[in-house]
Design an enzyme around this catalytic site. Structure first.
Site, mmCIF file in Angstrom:
data_model
loop_
_atom_site.group_PDB
_atom_site.id
_atom_site.type_symbol
_atom_site.label_atom_id
_atom_site.label_comp_id
_atom_site.label_asym_id
_atom_site.label_seq_id
_atom_site.Cartn_x
_atom_site.Cartn_y
_atom_site.Cartn_z
ATOM 1 N N HIS A 58 0.955 -1.116 0.017
ATOM 2 C CA HIS A 58 -0.254 -0.631 -0.191
ATOM 3 C C HIS A 58 1.103 1.251 0.040
ATOM 4 O O HIS A 58 2.183 0.998 0.135
ATOM 5 C CB HIS A 58 -0.820 -0.397 0.876
ATOM 6 C CG HIS A 58 -2.041 -1.046 1.253
ATOM 7 N ND1 HIS A 58 -1.946 -2.191 2.183
ATOM 8 C CD2 HIS A 58 -3.187 -1.297 0.216
ATOM 9 C CE1 HIS A 58 -2.559 -3.159 1.970
ATOM 10 N NE2 HIS A 58 -3.748 -2.735 0.752
ATOM 11 N N HIS A 99 -2.701 -5.247 -6.043
ATOM 12 C CA HIS A 99 -3.920 -5.611 -6.156
ATOM 13 C C HIS A 99 -4.480 -6.149 -7.038
ATOM 14 O O HIS A 99 -5.520 -7.234 -7.042
ATOM 15 C CB HIS A 99 -4.934 -4.487 -5.550
ATOM 16 C CG HIS A 99 -4.400 -4.444 -4.032
ATOM 17 N ND1 HIS A 99 -3.330 -3.527 -3.749
ATOM 18 C CD2 HIS A 99 -5.228 -4.649 -2.850
ATOM 19 C CE1 HIS A 99 -3.540 -3.225 -2.816
ATOM 20 N NE2 HIS A 99 -4.880 -4.564 -1.805
ATOM 21 N N HIS A 113 -10.111 4.704 -2.538
ATOM 22 C CA HIS A 113 -10.204 3.102 -2.114
ATOM 23 C C HIS A 113 -10.023 2.834 -0.401
ATOM 24 O O HIS A 113 -11.650 2.502 0.652
ATOM 25 C CB HIS A 113 -8.444 2.706 -2.325
ATOM 26 C CG HIS A 113 -8.132 1.545 -1.552
ATOM 27 N ND1 HIS A 113 -6.905 1.512 -0.783
ATOM 28 C CD2 HIS A 113 -9.331 0.157 -1.568
ATOM 29 C CE1 HIS A 113 -7.342 0.728 -0.287
ATOM 30 N NE2 HIS A 113 -7.621 -0.503 -0.808
ATOM 31 N N HIS A 121 -13.032 1.190 2.288
ATOM 32 C CA HIS A 121 -12.520 0.470 3.601
ATOM 33 C C HIS A 121 -12.860 0.967 4.912
ATOM 34 O O HIS A 121 -13.732 0.533 5.941
ATOM 35 C CB HIS A 121 -10.716 0.329 3.928
ATOM 36 C CG HIS A 121 -10.392 -0.335 2.907
ATOM 37 N ND1 HIS A 121 -10.767 -1.888 3.240
ATOM 38 C CD2 HIS A 121 -9.881 -0.717 1.792
ATOM 39 C CE1 HIS A 121 -10.534 -2.797 2.449
ATOM 40 N NE2 HIS A 121 -9.711 -1.888 0.820
HETATM 41 CU CU1 C2O Z 1 -4.756 -4.201 0.202
HETATM 42 CU CU2 C2O Z 1 -8.344 -2.713 0.311
HETATM 43 O O1 C2O Z 1 -6.230 -3.121 0.215
#
Ligand code: C2O
Length: 590
Positions: free
Chosen positions: A188, A197, A321, A325
Site C-alpha cells: 500500500h 491488487h 479506496h 474501507h
Molecule cells: Cu490492500 Cu483495499 O487494500
C-alpha cells in the site's frame, strides 16, 4: 566481492533488532481475539537458508539492493525494484488492534517458484454487482465457489481465510524485504498498490473458478462511482449468504449512500444526502481523474523502491479506496474486517471493492491511451509471489499485468455518468463568494513543522509561476505538495485539502475548492515514525477557481480524524508524463 558476504550476513534474522524483539524477547500478546480462528505456522519446519530459495537473478537483484541500501544510509536515492518476499523468512505480522502475533504466513515456504503466464481463457467479463444480482445462475455459482473455498482444510492455500492472509502478510509486515531485514514488504501507500491488487484479485478469481470448474468465472465489481452502485451491494448484505460478513458498519447498509468524504467522525462527511451526495461523489471522482491524468504519480502513488521504509505517498485513487474501507468496516474499535488491512479480505465485499478500483485504473489507462504510468524498471520489475489455481507458487512482475490483452479479462461497459457531469462551482461556494463577509490575514506556512489536530491549518503558499501558457501546462503540471506528514495517531486518519484564491495576503473564511485528501486505515508500528507525503495536481483546479493569475494560494488543511505533524506545504511544477506531446484524450470539460 565483499558485498556478497555483506549481503548474506545482512539477511540473518539477528540483523534487525525490531525483528528480534518481535520474534524473541517480548512475548507476543494478542490484544483482542479475532473472530475467526488463526492458524499458526509456529511449528512449521526450520526454513532452509534463504539463498537456496532464490534463483540467480534474485540474488543479483539482492546484491544491487544491498548496494542501494548502503547508499540509503548516506541519504541517496535507491534504484532497485522491490523484490519478491522470501517465504522462508515470513514471521508474525502485527496490526494495531489485533496485536503483534498475527499469523499471516502462507502454509508453504518453498518449492519451485515459476514465472507466471496468464492462462489463455475466453475473454472473461467482470460485471457490476447490481447486474449480477439479477442472474441467479451466476449468483448460485459464485456462492457455491465461496462455500467450497470456506470448506477447504484450514491450512490449504486456497482456503478462504488463507486467501485473506495473503493480504495480511503483504500489508502487515510479515515479510522483510530481501536484503533489508528491517524494512517490511508493503504494497500500500504507493505505486505498487494497483498492480499488486490486480494480481491478487486475478489469482483469487481463478481459484474460485477452479473450485466450480468454470474457466470463465469472474468477480463482480462494486460500481460505487455510478449512481446505480452507490450503496453496499445487496449480494453482500444478505445474512444467509456465504458472501455475508457481519463485521461491518451495519448502519451503512442499503439504502444508505456511500460518502467519499466519510471519516469515522460521525458528524463529518460531505454533509450531503440523497441526490446531492450522489452528485458530490461523482464530482470527486471526475476531478480526481482530471487533476491526475497528466502525471500517474498523482493518481497511483509515489515510488516505493527496495530498502525504502513504507512511508505514505498514496495517490488519490488509493485515498478514495481507503475511505471505502473505513466506510464498510466496523464503526467502532477494532474497525474490522474491512477497516483493517489485516482482516479486510475476510469480507467478500473486499474483492468487489477492489475490482472497482482495478476498473477505475483501467479507465484511467484508457483515458491516457495506455501511456505507461512509470517507465521505470524500479516499478516494472517489482516482484510478488502468489499461489495460483494450479497449486503452483508463481512469481509475477508489475510489467506483466499492464497490457489488458495479456490478462484475458475485461469489465462490462456500464454508463460512467461522472465523466460528463457538470461539476462547476457548487452553489454553496458561489453563494459564499457572493456574500463573503470578512477577510482574514493568512500567514505563510511555518516556520518548522506544524501540528494538525483539531482546527484547520491555513497557509499562504507562493506559486512558482502565474499565468502559465497552455503549452507550459502541457509540459508541467502544477502540484501542491504536503511534505513530511507524520501521523501521530494509531486509528484511522484523514485530513482534507482546500485551495482558495487570496486577496493580497488575506482570504475569505470559506476554505474554497476541495483539492484532495489524505486517508489511512488504522495500521501498525508506532516504530515507523517515517514521513509521508501527499501530492495533488492543481492545474485544472486553478482554472476552475479563476486563480491562474494569483501569485499565492491559500491552502487549508482540514483535519477530520487523527493527529498529524506537517513538515511543509509547497507548490511545484513537475513534468507531465506527456511532456512535449499533447494529451489526446482528456476528460470532458477540460
Ligand atoms: Cu490492500 Cu483495499 O487494500
Amino acid at each position: 566481492m565483499s558485498t556478497t558476504v555483506g549481503f548474506l550476513s545482512t539477511i540473518a534474522p539477528s540483523a534487525c533488532p525490531l525483528h528480534d524483539r518481535r520474534s524473541g524477547a517480548a512475548p507476543c500478546r494478542r490484544l483482542i481475539r479475532s473472530r475467526i480462528s488463526c492458524h499458526s505456522n509456529g511449528d512449521a519446519p526450520q526454513p532452509p537458508p534463504s539463498s537456496l530459495l532464490m534463483d540467480r537473478r534474485d540474488v543479483l537483484i539482492a546484491l544491487g539492493g544491498l548496494t542501494g541500501g548502503a547508499a540509503a544510509a548516506g541519504k541517496m536515492a535507491l534504484a532497485a525494484p522491490v523484490m519478491r518476499p522470501d517465504l522462508s523468512k515470513c514471521h508474525d505480522a502485527s496490526s494495531l488492534v489485533l496485536g503483534d502475533c498475527l499469523k499471516c504466513c502462507p502454509p508453504y515456504t518453498s518449492g519451485d517458484i515459476v514465472d507466471y503466464t496468464f492462462p489463455e481463457t475466453p475473454l472473461r467479463v467482470r460485471r457490476a454487482a447490481q447486474e449480477v444480482i439479477k442472474d441467479s445462475e451466476y449468483m448460485d455459482k459464485y456462492k457455491e465457489a465461496v462455500r467450497r473455498m470456506k470448506k477447504l482444510p484450514d491450512d490449504h492455500p486456497w482456503n478462504f481465510y488463507q486467501q485473506a492472509q495473503i493480504h495480511c502478510a503483504y500489508c502487515n509486515d510479515a515479510y522483510d524485504q530481501v536484503g533489508f531485514p528491517c524494512v517490511p514488504v508493503q504494497i500500500h501507500y504507493g505505486w505498487l498498490f494497483l498492480p499488486w491488487h490486480r494480481y491478487y484479485l486475478h489469482f483469487y478469481e481463478r481459484i474460485l473458478g477452479k473450485l466450480i470448474n468454470d474457466d470463465t468465472f469472474t468477480l463482480p465489481f462494486w460500481n460505487y462511482d455510478s449512481p446505480h452502485g452507490m450503496t453496499m451491494p445487496e449480494i453482500f448484505t444478505d445474512a444467509s449468504s456465504p458472501l455475508y460478513d457481519g463485521n461491518r458498519n451495519t448502519s451503512h447498509y442499503p439504502p444508505v449512500i456511500v460518502d467519499y468524504a466519510h471519516s469515522h467522525d460521525y458528524t463529518a462527511g460531505s454533509g450531503e444526502t440523497g441526490n446531492g451526495l450522489v452528485r458530490a461523489n461523482q464530482c470527486v471522482m471526475q476531478k480526481t481523474f482530471k487533476r491526475s491524468l497528466q502525471r500517474a504519480e498523482l493518481f497511483m502513488g509515489e515510488p516505493q523502491r527496495a530498502g525504502q521504509k513504507p512511508c505514505s505517498g498514496p495517490g488519490q485513487l488509493e485515498c478514495i479506496h481507503n475511505t471505502i474501507h473505513n466506510w464498510v468496516g466496523m464503526k467502532e474499535y477494532p474497525h474490522t474486517d474491512m477497516g483493517d488491512f489485516a482482516t479486510a479480505a475476510r469480507d467478500c465485499i473486499f474483492f468487489s471493492h477492489h475490482a472497482n478500483i482495478d476498473r477505475l485504473w483501467h479507465i484511467y489507462q484508457t483515458m491516457r491511451g495506455y501511456k505507461i504510468e512509470f517507465n521505470n524498471p524500479d516499478w516494472l520489475d517489482s516482484t510478488f509471489i502468489f499461489y495460483d489455481e494450479n497449486e503452483q507458487i508463481v512469481r509475477v512482475k508489475v510489467r506483466g499485468c499492464l497490457t489488458p490483452d495479456k490478462l484475458w479479462y475485461t469489465y462490462q461497459e456500464v454508463p460512467i455518468p461522472w465523466i460528463d457531469l457538470d461539476c462547476g462551482k457548487s452553489t454553496e461556494t458561489k453563494e459564499k463568494t457572493k456574500t463573503e463577509p470578512s477577510l482574514v490575514r493568512v500567514e505563510p506556512f511555518g516556520p518548522g513543522p506544524m501540528e494538525l489536530s483539531k482546527t484547520a491549518l491555513r497557509a499562504r503558499v507562493p506559486r512558482p509561476k502565474k499565468n502559465r501558457l497552455k503549452a507550459e501546462k502541457e509540459d508541467e503540471v502544477e502540484v501542491l505538495q504536503i511534505k513530511d506528514i507524520v501521523v501521530d495517531t494509531e486509528g484511522p486518519v484523514r485530513f482534507d485539502v482546500y485551495i482558495a484564491k487570496p486577496y493580497g495576503d488575506q482570504a475569505g473564511t470559506d476554505y474554497g475548492e476541495f483539492a484532495g485528501t489524505f486517508v489511512r486505515l488504522p495500521h501498525t508500528k508506532k516504530d515507523y515514525k517515517c514521513k509521508g507525503s501527499l501530492k495533488l495536481g492543481i492545474t485544472s483546479l486553478l482554472e476552475d477557481i479563476d486563480a491562474d493569475d494569483s501569485e499565492n494560494l491559500v491552502v487549508t488543511l482540514l483535519p477530520q480524524i487523527g493527529k498529524f505533524t506537517i513538515g511543509d506545504v509547497v507548490i511545484k511544477l513537475l513534468p507531465t508524463d506527456y511532456r512535449g506531446t499533447s494529451l489526446k484524450r482528456k476528460i470532458s470539460g477540460d
